[in-house]
Enzyme design. Structure first.
Site, PDB file in Angstrom:
ATOM      1  CB  CYS A   1     -32.512  -2.782  10.726  1.00  0.00           C
ATOM      2  SG  CYS A   1     -31.528  -1.346  11.676  1.00  0.00           S
TER       3      CYS A   1
ATOM      4  CG  ASP B   1     -37.492  -3.883   7.402  1.00  0.00           C
ATOM      5  OD1 ASP B   1     -38.304  -4.841   6.913  1.00  0.00           O
ATOM      6  OD2 ASP B   1     -37.357  -3.591   8.454  1.00  0.00           O
TER       7      ASP B   1
ATOM      8  CB  CYS C   1     -41.247  -8.832   8.081  1.00  0.00           C
ATOM      9  SG  CYS C   1     -41.321  -6.947   8.253  1.00  0.00           S
TER      10      CYS C   1
ATOM     11  CB  CYS D   1     -42.702  -1.827   7.017  1.00  0.00           C
ATOM     12  SG  CYS D   1     -42.057  -3.220   7.832  1.00  0.00           S
TER      13      CYS D   1
END
Lengths: 392, 143
Positions: free
Chosen positions: B36, B38, B61, B105
């Site tokens: 994915c 992360d 990211c 996130c």
């Protein structure tokens, strides 16, 4: 130093194109459909531009249709060929897995409308073979659409050979040449395709204008209905400044294509050689059959958006095929089609160049990119375990 | 402002706080997966139920890095109970907001801290209500 290395996204409009456009915003603002002097000046400019584009492509002016974008050209070409085929009970369409979304999403929509779509896989370098196309063509195939060159990884497809196969089998062949036109030699006569799309802003022309070339005798249906513009194939008052600018930009790009291409190929290969020095990096796309201005790399253990934003801080404007930059959960469909695992595709970086690119800019990228990659790896919880595994 | 990120997000992305590894940590939490895009790993140093030090490593990211940084700042020097009470919304608020596509996130940051606290409890034989960590674990992925 700010290095613009995202020319596959868009290019700077050239001065010649810009100057050619300017009179048509204020002084010569006429509508080409009007019979008075203003209209006739606009109409003459439109005709001159049409002839110029035809000359640049080795086509005839009657085969040139101006549209609003490369995407619109793709949509019109595909939908027109599909609907024309359907009248003869041909409802099968063929494409590749790495096409632009303007092609793939149009085909998806047609699938929902009852068409059957074959999506050809590509090899690890992104190539489709003429044999694959020949094998996929059936009695009921209405269209083959394969891009001239890929927008992400720069691979140049064997479109002339594919066009030959299609011709032999009597199937319409369309090619999305948005990334190729003005960048690699492209002559309609030797290409042998039936339809071709290109866009102004990818070749130092303005945004909001595209071209659909459609071979004489190939039926072309309209997407936008209304007035009789573009010989009833594209309604809407013509974007005269845009069309004039596109024509000048294309002419200029074709004139300097060999010189720019040769210079960029040297710079491209220097950058590829330099970035290849980074541990666990890999070039995406074909090493030699690729656009002169395209470099696409994956760096294991890092994520593309972070890389992109840190490079931006260091004055390098690039793009990435990571999920985070696409706004979806999956990384680029092109990188996945090349066989890259998700976790590697997330760490992709595309650097794309133009006639304006200098060697000093390539050197700047080579000086800032490796430290940024190393830094992101130093804070990545997966890098050490990646390093410990055997290289695939 | 890149990608619609606030100045605070860009600051914590470019100058992340508490970044790095920790030797002999008292608790380590790792969540997310590479597929994915992360992965966050958080290390805790705990003395007398106080988080005296915290470090993180993140693959992801800009917002994944920024939320890791902010989340560690918010729990540093705080009692363990405060860390457990930290919500993703608190991280988002401290960063002056996140684009909606990046909210996950902040969820990952909250889960990474919870996972580290759970690891601390497990290692030190501290009893806890498993409901505190419901939903965690499925995100775990060992290297």
């Amino acid at each position: 130093m700010t290095v613009y290395a995202d020319n596959a996204a868009t290019t700077r409009c050239g001065k010649a194109a810009l100057n050619a456009m300017l009179p048509f915003f204020h002084k010569e603002f006429g509508n080409p459909s009007s019979l008075h002097s203003y209209g006739q000046k606009a109409s003459a400019a439109l005709q001159t531009a049409r002839e110029s584009v035809a000359r640049s492509l080795g086509a005839s002016p009657q085969e040139i249709y101006f549209t609003g974008s490369g995407s619109e050209s793709d949509n019109q070409a595909i939908r027109s060929a599909a609907l024309t085929g359907a009248k003869k009970n041909k409802r099968h369409l063929i494409t590749s897995a790495i096409e632009h979304h303007a092609v793939l999403h149009t085909l998806n929509q047609l699938k929902r409308e009852g068409f059957e779509v074959t999506i050809l896989p590509v090899d690890k370098d992104g190539l489709v073979t003429p044999e694959q196309v020949a094998d996929a063509i059936r009695m009921d195939s209405a269209l083959v659409t394969i891009m001239t060159a890929n927008n992400e990884v720069g691979t140049i497809e064997p479109v002339a050979e594919i066009a030959k196969v299609c011709k032999e089998k009597g199937v319409i062949f369309h090619t999305d040449a948005v990334q190729a036109a003005g960048h690699i030699p492209l002559d309609i006569k030797t290409l042998g395709a039936d339809m071709l799309s290109l866009s102004g802003h990818k070749l130092h022309g303005p945004k909001g204008v595209g071209v659909l070339w459609c071979r004489k005798g190939v039926p072309l249906l309209s997407l936008i209905n209304g007035g009789g513009q573009e010989r009833m194939r594209r309604a809407g008052t013509e974007n005269i400044p845009g069309i004039v600018g596109l024509a000048v930009a294309l002419e200029e790009a074709v004139a300097e294509l060999n010189e720019v291409g040769a210079r960029l190929t040297v710079l491209r290969d220097k950058l590829i050689a330099g970035l290849s020095q980074i541990e666990r990096s890999r070039l995406n796309g074909h090493p030699t059959k690729r656009l002169p201005g395209n470099v696409n790399f994956c760096f294991e253990g890092i994520e593309g958006e972070s890389l992109l934003l840190l490079l931006d801080q260091k004055g390098v404007c690039a793009s990435s095929g990571s999920a985070c930059t696409s706004g979806s959960l999956d990384p680029s469909h092109v990188l996945l089609a090349l066989g890259l695992p998700h976790e590697i595709a997330h760490g992709s970086l595309r650097l794309s160049f133009s006639r304006e690119t200098t060697e000093a800019e390539i050197d700047h990228i080579l000086s800032v990119a490796p430290p940024v990659v190393n830094y992101l790896r130093s804070i990545s919880p997966v890098w050490e375990s990646i390093q410990a595994t055997r290289r695939s | 402002m890149a990608m619609g990120y606030s100045d605070a997000v860009m600051d914590h992305f470019i100058n992340p706080r508490n970044v790095g590894k920790m030797e002999n940590a008292d608790g380590v939490g790792k969540v997310g997966n590479a597929r994915c895009g992360d992965i966050m790993k958080i290390y805790l140093r705990v003395e007398d139920s106080i988080i005296t030090d915290v470090k993180f490593n993140t693959f992801g990211c800009a917002s994944a890095i920024a939320t890791s940084s902010m989340a560690t700042e918010l729990i540093k020097g705080k009692p363990i109970d405060d860390a457990l009470a930290l919500t993703n919304q608190a991280v988002v608020d401290a960063l002056d907001g996140l684009p909606s596509v990046k909210i996950h996130c902040s969820v990952l940051a909250e889960e990474a801290i919870k996972a580290a606290v759970k690891d601390y409890y497990d290692r030190h034989g501290i009893e806890y209500d498993p409901a505190l960590f419901a939903g965690l674990g499925k995100e775990h992925e060992e290297e």
